[in-house]
Design an enzyme around this catalytic site. Structure first.
Site, PDB file in Angstrom:
ATOM      1  CG  ASN A  62      11.784  -3.110   2.470  1.00 19.05           C
ATOM      2  OD1 ASN A  62      11.741  -2.964   3.691  1.00 19.05           O
ATOM      3  ND2 ASN A  62      12.675  -2.502   1.717  1.00 19.05           N
ATOM      4  CG  HIS A  66      12.330   7.517   1.277  1.00 24.32           C
ATOM      5  ND1 HIS A  66      12.664   7.438  -0.045  1.00 24.32           N
ATOM      6  CD2 HIS A  66      12.985   6.500   1.893  1.00 24.32           C
ATOM      7  CE1 HIS A  66      13.476   6.406  -0.230  1.00 24.32           C
ATOM      8  NE2 HIS A  66      13.677   5.820   0.938  1.00 24.32           N
ATOM      9  CD  GLU A 121       8.348   8.164   4.287  1.00 22.88           C
ATOM     10  OE1 GLU A 121       8.340   7.012   4.755  1.00 22.88           O
ATOM     11  OE2 GLU A 121       9.358   8.881   4.296  1.00 22.88           O
ATOM     12  CB  SER A 145      10.901   4.041   5.221  1.00 21.54           C
ATOM     13  OG  SER A 145      11.747   5.167   5.322  1.00 21.54           O
ATOM     14  CG  ASP A 190       6.561   7.403  -0.370  1.00 23.51           C
ATOM     15  OD1 ASP A 190       6.210   6.222  -0.223  1.00 23.51           O
ATOM     16  OD2 ASP A 190       7.689   7.740  -0.766  1.00 23.51           O
ATOM     17  CG  HIS A 197       7.647   1.448   3.841  1.00 20.15           C
ATOM     18  ND1 HIS A 197       8.509   0.379   3.799  1.00 20.15           N
ATOM     19  CD2 HIS A 197       8.342   2.519   3.398  1.00 20.15           C
ATOM     20  CE1 HIS A 197       9.687   0.799   3.369  1.00 20.15           C
ATOM     21  NE2 HIS A 197       9.623   2.092   3.122  1.00 20.15           N
ATOM     22  CE  LYS A 205      10.037   0.451  -0.246  1.00 24.50           C
ATOM     23  NZ  LYS A 205      11.449   0.126  -0.404  1.00 24.50           N
TER      24      LYS A 205
HETATM   25  C1  PLP Z   1       9.165   5.848   1.727  1.00 23.62           C
HETATM   26  C2  PLP Z   1       9.824   5.332   0.501  1.00 23.62           C
HETATM   27  N1  PLP Z   1       9.550   5.915  -0.677  1.00 23.62           N
HETATM   28  C3  PLP Z   1      10.109   5.483  -1.816  1.00 23.62           C
HETATM   29  C4  PLP Z   1      10.996   4.423  -1.812  1.00 23.62           C
HETATM   30  C5  PLP Z   1      11.618   3.988  -3.108  1.00 23.62           C
HETATM   31  O1  PLP Z   1      10.992   2.839  -3.596  1.00 23.62           O
HETATM   32  P1  PLP Z   1      11.782   1.856  -4.574  1.00 23.62           P
HETATM   33  O2  PLP Z   1      12.609   0.971  -3.710  1.00 23.62           O
HETATM   34  O3  PLP Z   1      10.718   1.152  -5.328  1.00 23.62           O
HETATM   35  O4  PLP Z   1      12.640   2.720  -5.449  1.00 23.62           O
HETATM   36  C6  PLP Z   1      11.298   3.778  -0.613  1.00 23.62           C
HETATM   37  C7  PLP Z   1      12.184   2.603  -0.568  1.00 23.62           C
HETATM   38  O5  PLP Z   1      13.315   2.555  -0.579  1.00 23.62           O
HETATM   39  C8  PLP Z   1      10.728   4.262   0.569  1.00 23.62           C
HETATM   40  O6  PLP Z   1      11.035   3.708   1.746  1.00 23.62           O
END
Ligand code: PLP
Length: 394
Positions: free
Chosen positions: A51, A137, A179, A183, A208, A211, A242
């Protein structure tokens, strides 16, 4: 089947065997290099499973910043932010993240997962309601369950479905979760309609942007800001792990919300602060976004090109409109086989299977990064087309 010595663990081998039979067994595989594109053993590797969208995780400016901060402050923060772990670097990063996202304040957490795990249960509880997109997510779903609030799922990207639920459940505090860029599907939420719907019903909103951050919006400042929604989105969540090539999560919010979270977010209070090196690397990444604001747009242009080429060879890229480009393969075993064929050609791609995606919707997930040039994408489409044909998928 695996053998176990402890009688108390005899339930594990049959459960894992069942997962294996369904081609859903997860195993850890080492990866010697995390770059999007690299040479190893005389071969060029294209990594579409990282990512690191802006190709910053190996940038010399981030490496230098991490090194300097480690020399100055040590390898660990050694305590919680609320005890003695709060370095000026943490506050500097929060100030810059807030400005970047167009909010008065921001608050850092150990990761994106921990951000959602801390923020959501801090603002809603047992007497309250959460409305969450069906494809949101796992970090938001886990956090929602942890909060004890009643959980209502609405149809993916459907403001009307959200409206029906908001009209039905009117008691307590209400929180809408989704989101901005999904993702696993790489599609973009109808944010303005969703956020306006929530505002009409006086519900709080957390978006969120794990991405979208770094990629969408001017200078990678995300979709909430680009669409002018900062006054209606209470919490714009993001991650430094990411596009920023570093580590740690954060929420951009009002100063009142930040003060509330400092007092109530358990994943902030009961854990050690982020280490100086990663905070400094995130600051260096934000600096690069300022001097090179078009990296995200360049990645999105390449993703568009990639999607068009994939569609021309008959691949189903779902509703992708971002740097995340899924190719629907459906069946778990075939998905794994296509991924292995690509790996044999030096192309690494995630094979996403249930429960990460809905049953029957297994897919390859291509994450495009700034490291991938047009020739790399042409090569990948050709190899993928061959692999899909070999597996009877086109
Ligand atoms: C939509 C989404 N939110 C939160 C996360 C969590 O982020 P992190 O990898 O910084 O814990 C991710 C990634 O895995 C994600 O894809």
């Amino acid at each position: 089947m695996q053998k176990v010595n402890r009688k108390s663990e005899i339930w594990i081998p049959p459960a894992l065997a069942a997962r294996h039979a369904d081609h859903r067994l997860r195993t850890l595989r080492t990866q010697r290099n995390t770059c999007g594109r690299y040479e190893e053993d005389g071969q060029t590797w294209l990594n579409f499973a990282s990512n690191d969208y802006l190709d910053l995780a190996h940038d010399p400016r981030l490496l230098q910043a991490a090194h300097t901060a480690t020399q100055a402050h040590g390898t660990g923060a050694t305590a919680s932010r609320l005890v003695t772990g709060n370095l000026p670097l943490h506050e500097q990063l929060e100030t810059q993240l807030a400005a970047h996202r167009g909010y008065p304040a921001a608050l850092l957490f150990g990761s994106g997962y921990l951000t959602n795990a801390g923020v959501i249960p801090a603002i809603v509880g047992r007497a309250d309601h959460i409305f969450i997109d069906r494809l949101a997510h796992a970090s938001m779903i886990d956090a929602a369950q942890l909060s004890g609030a009643r959980l209502h799922r609405f149809a993916h990207n459907d403001p009307q479905a959200l409206s029906v639920l908001l009209q039905k459940h009117t008691s307590g505090r209400r929180l809408v979760l989704t989101e901005s860029v999904f993702s696993m599907d790489g599609d973009v939420a109808p944010l303005t309609a969703l956020v306006n719907m929530a505002a009409e019903h006086e519900a709080m909103v957390l978006i969120d942007e794990a991405h979208a951050g770094g990629v969408f919006g001017p200078g990678g400042s995300g979709l909430v800001r680009a669409l002018g929604l900062t006054d209606r989105v209470n919490c714009a969540m993001g991650t430094c792990s990411k596009a920023l090539g570093s580590y740690g999560g954060y929420v951009a919010c009002s100063t009142a919300m930040r003060d509330w979270l400092i007092n109530h977010a358990r994943s902030l209070i009961y854990t050690t602060a982020l280490p100086p090196a990663v905070v400094a690397a995130s600051l260096a990444a934000l600096q690069i976004l300022e001097t090179e604001p078009d990296r995200g747009a360049a990645v999105l242009a390449r993703a568009k090109y990639f999607r068009e080429r994939l569609r021309a060879v008959g691949a189903d890229t779902l509703q992708s409109a971002s740097q995340i480009v899924p190719v629907l393969t459906g069946d778990n075993a075939r998905t794994l086989r296509v991924a292995e064929r690509l790996r044999a050609d030096g192309i690494i791609v995630g094979a996403m299977r249930p429960p990460t995606v809905p049953p029957g919707k297994a897919r390859l997930r291509f994450s495009l990064t700034y490291a991938h040039g047009e020739a790399d994408l042409d090569h990948t489409v050709d190899r993928l087309a061959q692999a899909l044909t070999a597996e009877g998928l086109s």
